[in-house]
Design a protein around this motif. Structure first.
Motif, short mmCIF file in Angstrom:
data_model
loop_
_atom_site.label_atom_id
_atom_site.label_comp_id
_atom_site.label_asym_id
_atom_site.label_seq_id
_atom_site.Cartn_x
_atom_site.Cartn_y
_atom_site.Cartn_z
N GLY A 157 -1.47 3.74 -22.78
CA GLY A 157 -0.12 4.20 -23.14
C GLY A 157 0.00 4.51 -24.62
N CYS A 205 0.78 8.24 -26.21
CA CYS A 205 1.88 8.49 -27.14
C CYS A 205 1.37 9.08 -28.46
CB CYS A 205 2.63 7.19 -27.42
SG CYS A 205 3.57 6.56 -26.01
N VAL A 242 0.48 12.78 -27.95
CA VAL A 242 1.67 13.63 -27.87
C VAL A 242 2.24 13.88 -29.27
CG1 VAL A 242 4.06 13.73 -27.07
CG2 VAL A 242 2.26 12.97 -25.52
N LEU A 243 2.37 12.81 -30.07
CA LEU A 243 2.89 12.98 -31.42
C LEU A 243 1.98 13.85 -32.28
CD1 LEU A 243 4.22 9.39 -32.28
CD2 LEU A 243 5.56 11.45 -31.84
N LEU A 288 0.78 3.68 -33.71
CA LEU A 288 0.33 4.99 -33.26
C LEU A 288 -0.43 5.72 -34.37
CD1 LEU A 288 3.46 6.19 -31.23
CD2 LEU A 288 1.40 5.06 -30.39
#
Length: 310
Positions: free
Chosen positions: A163, A167, A170-171, A237
């Motif tokens: 996960g 994320c 995507v960022l 992230l």
């Protein structure tokens, strides 16, 4: 944070090192890297720290909820005691039930439990001769060698790190230029980024708590608390992306040549962090990656601000 005099009501304290040696009339809520308590607390105690110690001269007249990596409770708790940690040592007197969840649990000869002892650990608690338990000793089984238990732990870790990787990807695809600049900040001075990340991680929640309890700054405190939470999420992230970049460069590759190479570096970094997590104390590596990400972001934002000022 040092509190060495009498406080008539509550104490709420957060810092890198928190020392409470004065007596407190009511409840104490505290957190930090190291928390040491050596005074009387009139109400309840809620404390979280990497290293958490209740010294022998301390007394909690209410309930105590303690969380830490290493938790030592040499003081007295007059009502119920609940402890979650990696290593827990009990050597005081406890007037109610005691519940402990840890990898290692030890009761010293001076320990006295006037209620039940309920614990969960991979092995049996070490109860030395002389320790007194008036109630029952109840062990909740947690056999990490059991295949089903291990599989559940592994699946949970896989979901968590997958996960995070998703994320981060995507960022990265949405804000590629921003990530490139942040990565540059982390690679040119990684130790500065880690140090700054630690300062931000300690100061921001502490500032939010102070604003919340001040009354006048309650609304601003909630906003600051939200910013702190967002910083932690974004920090891990960014940290994963930075670690993936560093790993590729250490191998003589350049992941910035294509977005798919960068995606691959993120997945590889998440997989390595997941595997390290199964090693004892591997969580510290995850913590350092978090600090790296937070520090790199803050250094980027500071540079942007400085450039605008110029």
């Amino acid at each position: 944070v040092t509190i060495d005099s009498f406080v008539s009501e509550d104490v709420v304290a957060t810092g890198g090192l928190v020392s409470i040696t004065g007596n407190v009339g009511d409840d104490v809520r505290t957190s930090g890297a190291v928390v040491n308590i050596n005074g009387d607390i009139g109400g309840d105690l809620a404390a979280a720290a990497v290293f958490l110690t209740l010294e022998s001269r301390s007394t909690v007249n209410g309930d105590a909820w303690l969380i830490g990596r290493t938790v030592t409770v040499a003081g007295n708790v007059n009502q119920t005691l609940s402890v979650n940690g990696e290593k827990v040592v009990l050597s005081g007197t406890y007037g109610g039930d005691v519940e402990v969840h840890a990898n290692s649990i030890g009761l010293a000869p001076s320990a006295v439990i006037k209620g039940d002892l309920t614990y969960s650990a991979p092995g049996e608690a070490v109860i030395e001769d002389g320790a007194v338990i008036d109630g029952e000793v109840i062990r909740e089984e947690t056999d990490l060698s059991d295949p089903e238990t291990w599989a559940a732990e592994a699946l949970g870790s896989l979901k968590f790190y997958f996960g995070l990787a998703l994320c981060a990807i995507v960022l990265l695809l949405v804000y590629p230029n921003w990530f490139e600049k942040v990565i540059e900040r982390s690679s040119e001075a990684p130790f500065k980024s880690v140090g700054l990340g630690f300062v931000v991680l300690v100061v921001t929640p502490a500032l939010a708590i102070l604003l919340l309890i001040s009354g006048l700054g309650a609304a601003l405190g909630l906003i600051t608390l939200g910013v702190a939470l967002a910083t932690v999420v974004a920090g891990i992230l960014v940290g994963i992306v930075c670690v993936g970049d560093a790993g590729f460069r250490a191998l003589g590759q350049s992941p910035d040549q294509s977005k798919w190479a960068r995606v691959g570096s993120i997945v590889a970094a998440a997989a390595v962090l997941m595997l390290i997590g199964f090693i004892p104390y591997g969580g510290w590596v995850f913590f350092i990656v978090l600090l790296l990400g937070i520090g790199a972001m803050k250094r980027y934002f500071y540079r942007q601000y400085a450039d605008q000022e110029d």
